[in-house]
Design an enzyme around this catalytic site. Sequence first.
Site, PDB file in Angstrom:
ATOM      1  N   GLU A 142      38.058  32.818  51.732  1.00  0.00           N
ATOM      2  CA  GLU A 142      36.757  33.107  52.338  1.00  0.00           C
ATOM      3  C   GLU A 142      35.998  31.883  52.835  1.00  0.00           C
ATOM      4  OE1 GLU A 142      34.489  35.625  49.712  1.00  0.00           O
ATOM      5  OE2 GLU A 142      36.146  37.049  49.561  1.00  0.00           O
ATOM      6  N   HIS A 173      43.247  39.109  44.954  1.00  0.00           N
ATOM      7  CA  HIS A 173      43.479  38.148  46.052  1.00  0.00           C
ATOM      8  C   HIS A 173      44.914  37.627  46.044  1.00  0.00           C
ATOM      9  CE1 HIS A 173      39.460  38.100  47.575  1.00  0.00           C
ATOM     10  NE2 HIS A 173      38.938  37.693  46.427  1.00  0.00           N
ATOM     11  N   HIS A 208      25.930  29.312  40.033  1.00  0.00           N
ATOM     12  CA  HIS A 208      24.491  29.094  40.172  1.00  0.00           C
ATOM     13  C   HIS A 208      23.682  30.328  39.766  1.00  0.00           C
ATOM     14  CE1 HIS A 208      25.666  25.325  42.101  1.00  0.00           C
ATOM     15  NE2 HIS A 208      24.502  24.928  41.641  1.00  0.00           N
ATOM     16  N   HIS A 217      39.595  30.542  46.339  1.00  0.00           N
ATOM     17  CA  HIS A 217      38.796  31.684  46.773  1.00  0.00           C
ATOM     18  C   HIS A 217      38.005  31.349  48.021  1.00  0.00           C
ATOM     19  CE1 HIS A 217      35.905  34.919  46.905  1.00  0.00           C
ATOM     20  NE2 HIS A 217      36.753  35.599  46.157  1.00  0.00           N
TER      21      HIS A 217
HETATM   22 CO    CO Z   1      36.945  37.611  46.023  1.00  0.00          CO
END
Ligand code: CO
Length: 294
Positions: free
Chosen positions: A209, A241, A122, A179
Amino acid sequence: MKSKRLMSMVVFVYFCLISMNCLASGNHGNQPAKKMGILLVAFGSSEASAQVSFENIDKKVKAAYPDIPVRWAYTSSIIRDKLAKQGKNLDSPEVALSKMLDEKFTHVAVQSLHTICGAEYHDLRRTVGAFKLLKGFQRIILGYPAMSTQKDMERIVAAIIETIPKERREKDAVVLMGHGTHHPSNVFYAALMFQLQLRDPNVFVGTVEGYPGIDFIKETLLKKKIKKVFLMPFMSVAGDHAKNDMAGNEEDSWKSILTKAGIQCVPILKGTAEYDSFADIWVDHIRGPLSHFK
Ligand code: CO
């Protein structure tokens, strides 16, 4: 008299042809001739292990659209700063688009290499919107990330099923690490898990997350009496990650949490963009913007 009429008709037809040509090419006045470009935009990664994903996408995009110059941008300023210290200069989307304006591109397909339509996507939309308002390009269109439509979801499900290691047995689980985000688009992960489990009930999707988190995944695996899991990143790159949060030796990594719960873990350090079945989804999405440049 006759020749005068003929002459004025020739002049009339000549001007008609010129104006038709102008309309057809969209070439009014001194507007430049059409010059198409593709800008690929990723979050970015400073990990060497991630480069193979970007190289795969780059190679595929250039093969699919051989006549269109390809540029790259990373949205993460932290990653760009880190890379700059290593002497690798990557542009932000804003800088990359300004350079493309300077290079007189007229039609630009900006392709998001994100996985979902989340915050990064976005932000990129806003940047593309600002360049639209500038009217520097004749057309600038943003392509969707990998998992946007139901058709994409079905391709992603098929790609995941296809990339599960052959040695995995039916009773073993596969846990994908997405993610995750505070953005409303986080719902895509649970939607993906639902559609995956219609095909294979032992494939799970968790996020670092967002929802579902690793605790939920762990409880579900224990309830199902799963003894072994294959851990796979559901991110375009096997970067920080994947290496640390998924497969690291720290006690809060997914591998450590599940191992402590008595579940054997096999981490696979490969980003989705390394597999052709995933990479092709992004590559195909560029066709959307390009179809408007005809
Ligand atoms: Co990250």
